[in-house]
Design an enzyme around this catalytic site. Sequence first.
Site, PDB file in Angstrom:
ATOM      1  N   ALA A   1      12.381 -22.145   8.733  1.00  0.00           N
ATOM      2  CA  ALA A   1      10.994 -21.792   9.672  1.00  0.00           C
ATOM      3  C   ALA A   1      10.590 -19.631   9.711  1.00  0.00           C
ATOM      4  CB  ALA A   1       9.913 -22.869  10.037  1.00  0.00           C
TER       5      ALA A   1
ATOM      6  N   ARG B   1      19.385 -13.007   7.586  1.00  0.00           N
ATOM      7  CA  ARG B   1      20.801 -12.967   7.898  1.00  0.00           C
ATOM      8  C   ARG B   1      21.423 -14.344   7.009  1.00  0.00           C
ATOM      9  NH1 ARG B   1      24.490 -16.013  11.196  1.00  0.00           N
ATOM     10  NH2 ARG B   1      22.982 -16.046  12.204  1.00  0.00           N
TER      11      ARG B   1
ATOM     12  N   LYS C   1      14.012  -8.937   1.262  1.00  0.00           N
ATOM     13  CA  LYS C   1      15.171  -8.679   0.521  1.00  0.00           C
ATOM     14  C   LYS C   1      15.606 -10.063  -0.146  1.00  0.00           C
ATOM     15  CE  LYS C   1      19.096  -9.248   3.619  1.00  0.00           C
ATOM     16  NZ  LYS C   1      19.817  -7.581   4.588  1.00  0.00           N
TER      17      LYS C   1
ATOM     18  N   SER D   1       7.827 -23.927   7.205  1.00  0.00           N
ATOM     19  CA  SER D   1       6.267 -22.739   7.562  1.00  0.00           C
ATOM     20  C   SER D   1       6.770 -21.645   8.228  1.00  0.00           C
ATOM     21  CB  SER D   1       6.588 -24.481   8.564  1.00  0.00           C
ATOM     22  OG  SER D   1       4.877 -24.211   9.277  1.00  0.00           O
TER      23      SER D   1
ATOM     24  N   HIS E   1       0.910  -1.518  -0.277  1.00  0.00           N
ATOM     25  CA  HIS E   1      -0.578  -0.218  -0.094  1.00  0.00           C
ATOM     26  C   HIS E   1       0.803   1.140   0.206  1.00  0.00           C
ATOM     27  CE1 HIS E   1      -4.033  -1.847   0.762  1.00  0.00           C
ATOM     28  NE2 HIS E   1      -3.122  -2.501   0.930  1.00  0.00           N
TER      29      HIS E   1
END
Length: 217
Positions: A192, A212, A198, A174, A145
Amino acid sequence: MPNMSNDVAGRDKLRIYFKSGFKMLRGFLKGMTIKRKKFPIFIGKDVEISHKSQIYVGKNVKFEAYSEIHGLSSHGLHFGNNVTIGRFTSIRPSSYYGVGQIGYGLTMGDNSSIGPYGYIGCAGNITIGKNVMIGPRVSLFAENHNFGDTTRNIKSQGVNNKGITIEDDCWIGSGVIILDGVTIGHGSVIGAGTLVLKDIPPKSIVVDKRERVLRSR
């Protein structure tokens, strides 16, 4: 259908074949109006498929029970061969009611799967490569948005879409959340619960919410 494990007992095999037969029959009946398809298609109980003229289905595609495949999109939903969409998973490019901007759509390559309770918001283009494993409760949001104008409410400022790409041979664990504008390089593993904001280089292992890269494979 893939080859069944030799460890499955005969009675259980019969039960699996019986249920699969019902899914195949349901796939034949509900899949007849899909624009382009290759049978067999397996469709579970209470699957909701809308705007079938914009859905393209390869061979041995499985839409498991209670999943939602919403086809209203500018470029359609394209599923390769041997794709599985898990139970209660929603694929939504656009509003149910056709209001606002019509979304782009989704492409999934051969042998890829999305686990149960997934959410694929493909208002922007989402491309999932071949042999991609996506775990349960994974969410992809190919939309943001606009909110820069503080004199107007956020809802009135519209959206922007960059798209999401998951390249071949990735494992998405998951509860992962992937936001708009991200490319995950081929052969990567996303642990998970990770929030991905990025790009991830190919063959990376990412195990925390700060993205990381722990190491390369």
